[in-house]
Design a protein around this motif. Structure first.
Motif, PDB file in Angstrom:
ATOM      1  N   LEU A  84    -102.488  61.483  37.371  1.00 19.29           N
ATOM      2  CA  LEU A  84    -101.958  61.111  38.653  1.00 19.29           C
ATOM      3  C   LEU A  84    -100.547  60.418  38.217  1.00 19.29           C
ATOM      4  N   SER A  85     -99.540  60.927  38.836  1.00 20.82           N
ATOM      5  CA  SER A  85     -98.293  60.062  38.436  1.00 20.82           C
ATOM      6  C   SER A  85     -98.113  58.653  38.920  1.00 20.82           C
ATOM      7  N   ILE A  86     -97.495  57.686  38.581  1.00 20.30           N
ATOM      8  CA  ILE A  86     -97.428  56.497  39.036  1.00 20.30           C
ATOM      9  C   ILE A  86     -97.284  56.507  40.831  1.00 20.30           C
ATOM     10  N   ASN A  87     -96.590  57.305  41.149  1.00 17.98           N
ATOM     11  CA  ASN A  87     -96.295  57.268  42.552  1.00 17.98           C
ATOM     12  C   ASN A  87     -97.578  57.647  43.424  1.00 17.98           C
ATOM     13  N   TYR A  88     -98.393  58.170  42.843  1.00 22.65           N
ATOM     14  CA  TYR A  88     -99.805  58.407  43.636  1.00 22.65           C
ATOM     15  C   TYR A  88    -100.726  57.511  43.189  1.00 22.65           C
ATOM     16  N   LEU A  89    -100.519  56.822  41.988  1.00 23.55           N
ATOM     17  CA  LEU A  89    -101.247  55.936  41.527  1.00 23.55           C
ATOM     18  C   LEU A  89    -101.230  54.641  42.189  1.00 23.55           C
ATOM     19  N   LEU A 102    -105.706  45.327  36.395  1.00 23.96           N
ATOM     20  CA  LEU A 102    -104.744  45.262  37.348  1.00 23.96           C
ATOM     21  C   LEU A 102    -104.431  44.082  38.429  1.00 23.96           C
ATOM     22  N   ASN A 103    -105.213  43.122  38.247  1.00 23.62           N
ATOM     23  CA  ASN A 103    -105.015  41.780  38.976  1.00 23.62           C
ATOM     24  C   ASN A 103    -104.196  40.772  38.404  1.00 23.62           C
ATOM     25  N   GLN A 104    -102.956  41.463  38.340  1.00 27.63           N
ATOM     26  CA  GLN A 104    -101.704  40.800  37.732  1.00 27.63           C
ATOM     27  C   GLN A 104    -100.900  40.407  38.859  1.00 27.63           C
ATOM     28  N   ASP A 105     -99.639  39.484  38.506  1.00 31.38           N
ATOM     29  CA  ASP A 105     -98.656  38.932  39.367  1.00 31.38           C
ATOM     30  C   ASP A 105     -97.962  40.230  39.630  1.00 31.38           C
ATOM     31  N   ASN A 106     -97.395  40.865  38.728  1.00 30.95           N
ATOM     32  CA  ASN A 106     -96.673  41.945  39.032  1.00 30.95           C
ATOM     33  C   ASN A 106     -97.151  43.314  39.071  1.00 30.95           C
ATOM     34  N   PHE A 107     -97.863  43.797  39.921  1.00 30.77           N
ATOM     35  CA  PHE A 107     -98.716  44.781  39.938  1.00 30.77           C
ATOM     36  C   PHE A 107     -98.072  46.254  39.683  1.00 30.77           C
ATOM     37  N   GLU A 108     -96.741  46.333  40.117  1.00 25.46           N
ATOM     38  CA  GLU A 108     -96.289  47.741  39.862  1.00 25.46           C
ATOM     39  C   GLU A 108     -95.722  47.645  38.182  1.00 25.46           C
ATOM     40  N   GLU A 109     -95.563  46.766  37.730  1.00 22.29           N
ATOM     41  CA  GLU A 109     -94.991  46.684  36.389  1.00 22.29           C
ATOM     42  C   GLU A 109     -96.229  46.887  35.335  1.00 22.29           C
ATOM     43  N   THR A 110     -97.386  46.159  35.793  1.00 20.73           N
ATOM     44  CA  THR A 110     -98.402  46.426  35.073  1.00 20.73           C
ATOM     45  C   THR A 110     -98.707  47.587  34.927  1.00 20.73           C
ATOM     46  N   ILE A 111     -99.274  48.439  36.084  1.00 20.82           N
ATOM     47  CA  ILE A 111     -99.413  49.823  36.266  1.00 20.82           C
ATOM     48  C   ILE A 111     -98.413  50.620  35.639  1.00 20.82           C
ATOM     49  N   ASN A 112     -97.394  50.544  35.607  1.00 16.33           N
ATOM     50  CA  ASN A 112     -96.301  51.182  34.692  1.00 16.33           C
ATOM     51  C   ASN A 112     -96.559  50.994  33.084  1.00 16.33           C
ATOM     52  N   LYS A 113     -96.913  49.744  32.828  1.00 16.66           N
ATOM     53  CA  LYS A 113     -97.179  49.540  31.512  1.00 16.66           C
ATOM     54  C   LYS A 113     -98.455  50.091  30.921  1.00 16.66           C
ATOM     55  N   ILE A 114     -99.514  49.969  31.621  1.00 18.97           N
ATOM     56  CA  ILE A 114    -100.874  50.449  31.262  1.00 18.97           C
ATOM     57  C   ILE A 114    -100.785  52.108  31.294  1.00 18.97           C
ATOM     58  N   TYR A 115    -100.088  52.639  32.171  1.00 18.33           N
ATOM     59  CA  TYR A 115     -99.907  54.029  32.162  1.00 18.33           C
ATOM     60  C   TYR A 115     -99.253  54.705  31.087  1.00 18.33           C
ATOM     61  N   SER A 116     -98.077  54.017  30.657  1.00 16.66           N
ATOM     62  CA  SER A 116     -97.131  54.498  29.578  1.00 16.66           C
ATOM     63  C   SER A 116     -97.958  54.360  28.223  1.00 16.66           C
ATOM     64  N   GLU A 117     -98.729  53.100  28.159  1.00 14.73           N
ATOM     65  CA  GLU A 117     -99.309  53.158  26.889  1.00 14.73           C
ATOM     66  C   GLU A 117    -100.488  54.188  26.827  1.00 14.73           C
ATOM     67  N   ARG A 118    -101.023  54.394  27.646  1.00 13.46           N
ATOM     68  CA  ARG A 118    -102.345  55.124  27.664  1.00 13.46           C
ATOM     69  C   ARG A 118    -102.091  56.509  27.633  1.00 13.46           C
ATOM     70  N   LYS A 119    -100.878  56.868  28.356  1.00 12.45           N
ATOM     71  CA  LYS A 119    -100.638  58.373  28.472  1.00 12.45           C
ATOM     72  C   LYS A 119    -100.596  59.189  26.931  1.00 12.45           C
ATOM     73  N   LYS A 120     -99.959  58.413  26.044  1.00 13.79           N
ATOM     74  CA  LYS A 120     -99.975  59.039  24.796  1.00 13.79           C
ATOM     75  C   LYS A 120    -101.211  59.461  24.181  1.00 13.79           C
ATOM     76  N   ILE A 121    -102.336  58.502  24.403  1.00  9.95           N
ATOM     77  CA  ILE A 121    -103.651  58.660  23.920  1.00  9.95           C
ATOM     78  C   ILE A 121    -104.319  59.545  24.809  1.00  9.95           C
TER      79      ILE A 121
END
Length: 154
Positions: A84-89, A102-121
């Motif tokens: 799912l793209s970030i816009n849908y996640l 995901l229980n972080q202060d900057n939710f959107e930034e956290t999602i983007n970081k996790i997604y970009s790290e994990r998508k390679k794998i």
């Protein structure tokens, strides 16, 4: 779960098994015992489950990141990345309290970081299904079609 039902196979959710065994939620396991503890339990549980046949297994989001788990999945199973793209996640995860990372202060930034790290794998999965505009039944059918197409080539 829908896929397992359609294929008349047993469905196994690794996170639910861990919660049952630990008598606690994933979030509480992270909080009380640490992420490292959870990852050790997740690895052992996943490797044990992958020894069994004729199952549909739901891995937690971080499980496929582990090299040993990934290698075992590749050796014993067929993997699908339901992408799912970030816009849908973002809207789907906005109010979810079960996911400790995901229980972080900057939710959107956290999602983007996790997604970009994990998508390679995650790209190492056998199949990637882009699910943005798909209903659950469509996703199940796409998984079956992808699997059947590959099986028929061999």
């Amino acid at each position: 779960k829908l896929l397992a039902n359609k294929l008349k196979l047993k469905f196994v959710d690794i996170d639910r098994i861990i919660e049952k065994k630990e008598k606690n939620t994933i979030r509480e396991i992270f909080r009380i015992k640490s992420e490292d503890y959870f990852r050790r339990i997740e690895k052992k549980t996943t490797l044990d489950i992958l020894k069994k046949n004729n199952l549909v297994v739901a891995l937690g989001g971080g499980a496929f990141i582990d090299k040993t788990i990934r290698k075992e999945v590749k050796n014993t199973s067929i993997s699908f990345w339901l992408d799912l793209s970030i816009n849908y996640l973002l809207p789907r995860l906005k109010n979810v309290r079960k996911r400790p990372l995901l229980n972080q202060d900057n939710f959107e930034e956290t999602i983007n970081k996790i997604y970009s790290e994990r998508k390679k794998i995650y790209n190492e999965s056998n199949f990637r299904i882009r699910c943005n505009l798909m209903e659950k039944k469509e996703i199940v059918n796409r998984i079956i079609e992808s699997y059947e197409t590959t099986r028929n080539k061999n």
